[in-house]
Design an enzyme around this catalytic site. Structure first.
Site, PDB file in Angstrom:
ATOM      1  N   GLY A 144     -37.601  38.232  98.813  1.00 34.11           N
ATOM      2  CA  GLY A 144     -37.558  39.224  99.938  1.00 34.11           C
ATOM      3  C   GLY A 144     -38.380  40.627  99.634  1.00 34.11           C
ATOM      4  O   GLY A 144     -38.272  41.547 100.402  1.00 34.11           O
ATOM      5  N   GLY A 145     -39.331  40.305  98.746  1.00 31.27           N
ATOM      6  CA  GLY A 145     -40.167  41.364  98.629  1.00 31.27           C
ATOM      7  C   GLY A 145     -39.902  42.678  98.098  1.00 31.27           C
ATOM      8  O   GLY A 145     -40.423  43.778  98.240  1.00 31.27           O
ATOM      9  N   SER A 227     -39.781  34.537  94.228  1.00 28.36           N
ATOM     10  CA  SER A 227     -40.753  35.561  94.867  1.00 28.36           C
ATOM     11  C   SER A 227     -40.384  37.002  94.118  1.00 28.36           C
ATOM     12  O   SER A 227     -40.516  36.995  93.104  1.00 28.36           O
ATOM     13  CB  SER A 227     -40.532  35.565  96.509  1.00 28.36           C
ATOM     14  OG  SER A 227     -41.433  36.412  96.957  1.00 28.36           O
TER      15      SER A 227
END
Length: 547
Positions: A144-145, A227
Site C-alpha cells: 500500500g505504498g 510492495s
C-alpha cells in the site's frame, strides 16, 4: 424406563448428532496488560485472535511519537472482530511531479471494511489447529505504498494452509501516510520520524515477548511483505545501522520490493511536504506548527493526507520513510553496500511486469511520453546529465515503444532493482524468483498467497488457476519461512525443482510461468544481464534519487 445397557448407546448417538454443531471454546491468552479470548474456526480448527492491541492509541500528544505500551484493560476481551484500519490515502494522480525544481526544463464490491481511525495499532493472529507449540512464525506486512492498506484484507489462515499447518501467522497494522511518515526538521525536534516503521518494530518486539503464548517460537520469526511491506523489510534489515538488539527475526521474504526516494528528513522535498500539511490544516500562523497539528481534528489531517498524496506524480506516493539519522542512519543502497545489515536469510520474488498495471503508469501518456521527461518526474532530484544517461539506457534497450520504456523505467527503478541491491548485499545467502504469469502486474501474485481472503476475493480467479502451480508457488514462501530453504518441503506432492541460491557469479533464479497450452513452468534461469546493467545505473544515481 430404558434398560441401563441402552444408555451408553443413546449417549453415543446423541454425541454424534450434536458434534457437527459443537465448536470448542478458544483459549484465553493473558498478555499482562489485557486478556484476549480467540475464536475457533469450525471449518479448519485454527484459532483466530482478531484485533489484539499491541500499542497505545497514537492520538493527541502521541501523534508523531514513538509507539507506547498499551494501558491495562480489566476482564477478558473477545478477539472476534476486525480492528479499525489506519487512516488511508490513495496513489499520486498528477501528470507531473510536484517536486520538480522550478528551473527544470520538463515542467511544460466487497463487504464494508472496519472504520478507519488513528487508533489502529492492532494485530490479527492465527494459530494452527494442531495446538502444538514452538511453530515458526510468519509476520505479514501489507502492501500500500506506506499510505493505504490494512489487516482486514488478509486472512492469516491462508498462510497456515500454505504452511501445512506448521506456522503461527501474524498480520500487523501500522500508522500510514501523514500519520506515520510526516517528516521535516520540526518533526525531528518535537516528535518522531518514521513513526510507521517504529510501529512495525514495536510489533516485532511484542512478538518476541508474547508469541509463545499463541504457540509460536520467537527464535523462528520470518517477516514477509509485499510492495511497501517488502520495502519495510529492507528498512528493518538496515535499521539501527544493522545492529538491532535483541534480534527480532531470522528471515525476510520480499515480494515486489518497493523502494521510493528516501531523502534526509530535513531536505528540500520533506520540508516542502511539511509546509503543505501546515498550510492545508490552518497551522501556518501557529508559533508551534507541530503542536498545532497535534491539536488539529483528525478528519482535517486526513483530508490533507489525501489531497497531498493525490497531488503526487502518477502512481507514486508522497509520505514515505526518510533517513532520520538514528533508526535509519543512511540511504538504503549505502547501508546495503556497506553490509550494515541485521543478520537474516532472504527470499525474494519480483513480478515480470510490475508497473504494467494502469494505476502505476498513466495510460493517457502512451502516445506522448518522452523518456527524459518521464524519468525527471519519477526522480525529481536527478541532474540533467543523470536524466540523459538513464533515458539513453532505456531508449537503447529494445524494450519497445516509449510507453513500454516508461513502464520498464518505473518497474525497474522502484520495484525490481531494489531487490537486486538486496541480493547483492546478501552475498550468496538469498534465493530469488520471478512471477511471470501474464499479465504479471504488481500484486497479481497476492491471490496465490491469500485465495480465501478479501484481497483474494477481489479477483474472480487466479491468473493461472492450476493446482500444481498454485501449490508449488505459494508453498515455496512458507517452506522458506519454516526451514530457511525452499528446497525443504512439507508437502510430498510439491514438484518444484531444486532452487539454487542467487549469487553475483551465479545469477540464477526460479521462474514461475506457464506454457501457451497452460502447462505450469518451473525452471531455473539466469538473471538478464541488461537488467543488471540498468540496475547498476539506478544504484549509481542513488545520492540524487534518494535510494
Amino acid at each position: 424406563m430404558l434398560p441401563l445397557m441402552q444408555l451408553p448407546l443413546i449417549s453415543t448417538v446423541w454425541a454424534a448428532l450434536i458434534a457437527p454443531f459443537f465448536v470448542p471454546q478458544a483459549p484465553v491468552v493473558d498478555l499482562g496488560y489485557a486478556k484476549y479470548q480467540g475464536v475457533v474456526n469450525s471449518k479448519t480448527g485454527n484459532v483466530n485472535f482478531l484485533g489484539i492491541r499491541y500499542a497505545a492509541s497514537p492520538t493527541g500528544t502521541l501523534r508523531w511519537r514513538e509507539p507506547q505500551p498499551p494501558q491495562t484493560t480489566p476482564g477478558v476481551q473477545m478477539a472476534d472482530k476486525q480492528p479499525n484500519t489506519c487512516m488511508q490515502a490513495g496513489n499520486g494522480a498528477n501528470t507531473v511531479s510536484p517536486f520538480l525544481p522550478a528551473t527544470n526544463s520538463f515542467i511544460n464490491q466487497q463487504p464494508d471494511p472496519p472504520p478507519a481511525s488513528e487508533d489502529c495499532l492492532f494485530l490479527n493472529i492465527a494459530a494452527p489447529a494442531s495446538g502444538k507449540g514452538n511453530h515458526p512464525v510468519v509476520v505479514w506486512i501489507h502492501p500500500g505504498g506506506y499510505t493505504w492498506g490494512d489487516a482486514y484484507h488478509y486472512s492469516p489462515e491462508d498462510l497456515i494452509s500454505n504452511a501445512g499447518g506448521n506456522a503461527v501467522v501474524v498480520i500487523l497494522q501500522y500508522r500510514l501516510g501523514l500519520f506515520g511518515f510526516l517528516s521535516g526538521q520540526k518533526v525531528h525536534d518535537g516528535g518522531t520520524l518514521n513513526a510507521g516503521l517504529l510501529d512495525q518494530q514495536f510489533a516485532f518486539r511484542w512478538i518476541q515477548e508474547h508469541i509463545s503464548k499463541f504457540g509460536g517460537d520467537p527464535t523462528k520469526v520470518a517477516l514477509w511483505g509485499d510492495s511497501a511491506g517488502a520495502g519495510s523489510i529492507i528498512q528493518h534489515l538496515i535499521a539501527n545501522d544493522g545492529n538491532t538488539q535483541p534480534k527480532l527475526f531470522r528471515a525476510g521474504i520480499t515480494s515486489s520490493t518497493y523502494l521510493p526516494p528516501q531523502y534526509a528528513y530535513n531536505s528540500r522535498i520533506p520540508e516542502k511536504v511539511f509546509q503543505w500539511v501546515v498550510e492545508q490544516t490552518g497551522c501556518s500562523s501557529a508559533s508551534d506548527s507541530l503542536g498545532c497539528l497535534r491539536n488539529t481534528d483528525v478528519d482535517i489531517l486526513n483530508q490533507a493526507n489525501n489531497n497531498i498524496t493525490a497531488e503526487g506524480f502518477f502512481g507514486l506516493l508522497t509520505f514515505t520513510p526518510v533517513v532520520d539519522g538514528k533508526f535509519i542512519t543512511d540511504r538504503p543502497t549505502v547501508l546495503l553496500r556497506r553490509g550494515k545489515l541485521n543478520d537474516a536469510a532472504i527470499f525474494s520474488v519480483t513480478n515480470r511486469n510490475e508497473s504494467g498495471r494502469p494505476n502505476l503508469v498513466d495510460p493517457s501518456i502512451a502516445d506522448t511520453v518522452k523518456i527524459p521527461e518521464y524519468i525527471a518526474n519519477l526522480w525529481p532530484e536527478l541532474t540533467q546529465q543523470q536524466i540523459n544517461q538513464g533515458a539513453a539506457l532505456y531508449e537503447n534497450a529494445s524494450l519497445g515503444a516509449p510507453i513500454d520504456q516508461a513502464i520498464a523505467a518505473n518497474s525497474e527503478s522502484v520495484f525490481v532493482c531494489p531487490t537486486y541491491f538486496l541480493l547483492r548485499a546478501m552475498k550468496g545467502r538469498a534465493f530469488k524468483g520471478e512471477f511471470a504469469i501474464p499479465p504479471a502486474w504488481h500484486v497479481n501474485d497476492l491471490i496465490y498467497y491469500f485465495p480465501n481472503s478479501i484481497m483474494g476475493q477481489q479477483f474472480s480467479s487466479p491468473p493461472f488457476n492450476n493446482t500444481e502451480f498454485r501449490n508449488n508457488f505459494a508453498q515455496s514462501f512458507l517452506n522458506f519461512a519454516i526451514s530457511l530453504d525452499p528446497n525443504v518441503k512439507w508437502d510430498s506432492k510439491n514438484t518444484l525443482p531444486h532452487w539454487p541460491r542467487w549469487t553475483e557469479r551465479g545469477v540464477t533464479e526460479m521462474l514461475f510461468n506457464k506454457t501457451e497450452s497452460d502447462k505450469p513452468v518451473f525452471q531455473t534461469v539466469l538473471t538478464d544481464a541488461g537488467l543488471l546493467r540498468r540496475c547498476d545505473y539506478w544504484e549509481s544515481v542513488g545520492a540524487n534519487s534518494g535510494q
